[in-house]
Design an enzyme around this catalytic site. Structure first.
Site, short mmCIF file in Angstrom:
data_model
loop_
_atom_site.label_atom_id
_atom_site.label_comp_id
_atom_site.label_asym_id
_atom_site.label_seq_id
_atom_site.Cartn_x
_atom_site.Cartn_y
_atom_site.Cartn_z
CG HIS A 396 -1.82 1.15 1.38
ND1 HIS A 396 -3.16 1.11 1.07
CD2 HIS A 396 -1.59 2.42 1.81
CE1 HIS A 396 -3.70 2.29 1.30
NE2 HIS A 396 -2.77 3.10 1.76
CD GLU A 397 1.50 3.66 3.67
OE1 GLU A 397 1.68 4.68 2.97
OE2 GLU A 397 0.49 3.52 4.39
CG HIS A 400 0.36 6.16 -0.71
ND1 HIS A 400 -0.70 6.76 -1.34
CD2 HIS A 400 -0.15 5.59 0.41
CE1 HIS A 400 -1.81 6.55 -0.64
NE2 HIS A 400 -1.50 5.84 0.42
CG HIS A 403 0.70 8.39 -7.43
ND1 HIS A 403 -0.59 8.54 -6.93
CD2 HIS A 403 0.76 9.18 -8.53
CE1 HIS A 403 -1.26 9.37 -7.71
NE2 HIS A 403 -0.46 9.77 -8.68
#
Length: 608
Positions: A396-397, A400, A403
């Site tokens: 998940h991180e 981020h 991105h």
């Protein structure tokens, strides 16, 4: 972490951690002295930016010079703030870096005040003048979207003097969140509880969910009670901080002539209020399916009563999926293969170049996040525990961070920071690919049930739970807008009633859960949480496209990641392949949830 610390359950000090599991902040500044020099450099540039005040719109060249100088200051300020922020979060009891962050926050306010004349001065000019400047100076055209955003919000922008006052209020406005953060991370002391093996273990934010995943109902209940008994001791103080934070949101909305604080918050991203309202309505319609999941959970666990502290324990009792951090990294990398080599190269850099702070230590901020700025790595804070949920947190991180990496690499500074509305798409898409990969890898029915259960839990936490939070946020802001005070009793009453509505008849909604509002940091983030749910819906649709279409969908997705904030978020997602102004992506995600639940029910029926 030493073997002794693993055995005793005591957290290591920061200095006792292996450096390879700590992030490398020397990539920002090599020393605190270098940080101090950068801090002073930002301060020294403020008189230069003030020189443009009153003459910003003299010519296209003047406007360009001022915008470029503002960007330079912003780049330097970003590094000053991020370094202080990350150093403080390593150990919130270290007063040196608490002071660094306070100074950086004050400098941020100084800079905001110094440049606060930009918007009102640009908006005092005719739109035709702004358009003519864009035609006249090619170098200015990079700022076209920024100027469009300004012109769109013209009616909500105040005079130069008023904007300067609001900028100065910024430091005061952050006080409720600052106070909550210190209470929650530095001052809150939790008791020890006895684990399944009869050993005394300290309850921490990082270990709380781990305790709630215990097979032993007594451990789950003890952790739950210890958590909320601790928060109850601070209930009035925490109600005051949350009340002050909501009042701050309402103040800004009214000053800027919005009809509500919800509208004011969403307008920053140019997101219609109906997107928020559609989400809540769609989830309310789907509550019977969610409550069907609660019924399965109660049956699968063999419980006469399903309590709030029973919601995290895996339904498949005899399968343990544990991963060391090294195993987690490999699993994440393997699951992201569908995104192609360009994406994986950035993941490898993140794993191997000091981006990640892995383990919990004394005083370390709880939770997990990705944080960086233009010109720094997109750092990741974890408090890694060896379970499947933490593997999902890692991917998940990393979503981020990749991105952020692509946005900063491909966009100029002005558009390098994507909006929060799209922020959860990249992270949740990684989770969807990890789920797909895990399900592809196993034919073992019990492992499959375990993974399906994890997906259902992820959906519960990211869509149903965050939408309940979003509904609570909407409620408490409306109460303050109507002139009501948010006391601890009133907040608890509103929160408890929402839990009753969401969880239904098969769950005992324990009275202690009424205090949960007191421990949610996101309630200080001004209508942030709904974006987890909309992001999950968009990510569900995009992940299906990537798995089904391959390269064309991957190309669209990478283009989205590289777009930063160069267009409105709704438009960026349309180009990627989803339209969030329609309720369809949310409904599509809910259909996936129901299909997964049906498979889980069937497997449970065969293998119970």
């Amino acid at each position: 972490m030493t073997e002794q610390q693993k055995t005793t359950g005591q957290l290591p000090k920061r200095s006792e951690l292996d450096p390879k599991y700590k992030w490398d902040l020397t990539k920002i500044f090599k020393s605190d002295e270098e940080w101090e020099e950068a801090f002073q450099e930002v301060k020294s540039l403020l008189p230069s930016i003030k020189e443009y005040e009153g003459r910003l719109m003299e010519s296209a060249d003047t406007l360009l010079e001022a915008l470029q100088l503002r960007d330079e200051i912003g780049k330097k300020l970003g590094k000053v703030y991020i370094y202080a922020h990350l150093k403080k979060d390593e150990d919130t009891t270290n007063s040196k870096y608490v002071a660094f962050e306070n100074r950086a926050a004050s400098l941020h306010v100084e800079v905001a005040s110094a440049v606060s004349y930009f918007s009102p001065e640009i908006l005092r000019a005719d739109e035709s003048t702004v358009r003519s400047y864009l035609r006249e100076n090619e170098a200015l055209q990079v700022y076209e979207h920024y100027l469009d955003q300004l012109l769109r919000q013209k009616e909500h922008t105040l005079s130069t003097k008023e904007e300067a006052i609001l900028a100065q209020v910024g430091e005061l406005a952050s006080a409720p969140n600052d106070i909550f953060t210190m209470i929650n991370n530095a001052d809150m002391k939790f008791p020890t509880i006895t684990d399944e093996n009869g050993e005394e273990k300290e309850l921490t934010h990082g270990r709380y969910i781990q305790f709630l995943e215990s097979k032993d109902g007594r451990v789950r209940q003890d952790a739950f009670k210890a958590m909320y008994d601790t928060f109850k001791k601070q209930r009035n103080t925490l109600a005051a901080t949350l009340n002050a934070n909501v009042k701050k949101d309402v103040f800004y909305a009214r000053v800027r002539k919005y009809r509500s604080s919800l509208e004011a918050s969403l307008d920053r991203d140019n997101v219609p209020v109906r997107v928020y309202e559609n989400l809540i309505a769609a989830i309310q319609e789907a509550l019977p399916v969610f409550q069907r999941y609660m019924k399965l959970r109660k049956k699968a666990l063999g419980l006469d009563e399903l309590h709030m502290y029973d919601l995290y324990v895996p339904l498949v009792q005899d399968v343990e999926m544990k991963y060391t951090y090294e195993e987690a990294k490999q699993l994440v990398r393997d699951s992201l293969q569908p995104l192609g080599e360009e994406y994986l190269a950035v993941v490898d850099e993140g794993f191997n170049s000091g981006w990640i702070d892995v383990y919990e230590n004394v005083g370390k901020r709880s939770g997990a996040y990705s944080s960086g700025t233009y010109g720094t790595p997109p750092y990741i804070l974890l408090n890694y525990q060896e379970n499947l949920d933490n593997v999902f947190t890692l991917t998940h991180e990393m979503g981020h961070s990749v991105h952020s990496y692509f946005s900063c690499k491909e966009q100029p500074y002005i558009y390098s920071d994507y909006t929060i509305f799209v922020a959860e798409v990249a992270s949740t898409l990684n989770e969807a690919l990890l789920t797909h990969y895990l399900l592809q890898k196993t034919n073992d029915p019990k492992q499959r049930m375990y993974i399906l259960n994890h997906y259902l839990e992820s959906f519960r936490g990211t869509v149903f739970r965050q939408t309940m939070f979003a509904e609570f946020e909407k409620l408490i802001h409306e109460k303050v807008e109507e002139g009501e005070a948010l006391t601890a009793d009133r907040l608890s009453e509103l929160y408890y009633d929402l839990n009753l509505t969401y969880f239904g008849a098969d769950v005992v909604v324990d009275q202690d859960i009424a205090m949960e509002w007191a421990r949610i940091p996101h309630f200080y983030y001004n209508f942030y949480v709904y974006k987890y749910a909309t992001g999950f819906a968009a990510a569900t649709a995009l992940s299906q496209q990537i798995l089904n279409e391959g390269k064309p969908a991957v190309d669209r997705y990478l283009s989205f990641l590289k777009s930063g904030g160069s267009d409105y978020p709704i438009e960026l997602l349309k180009k990627a392949g989803v339209d969030m102004t329609s309720p369809e992506p949310v409904r599509q995600a809910l259909r996936v949830f129901e299909r997964t639940l049906t498979e889980m029910e069937e497997l449970f029926g065969k293998h119970q």
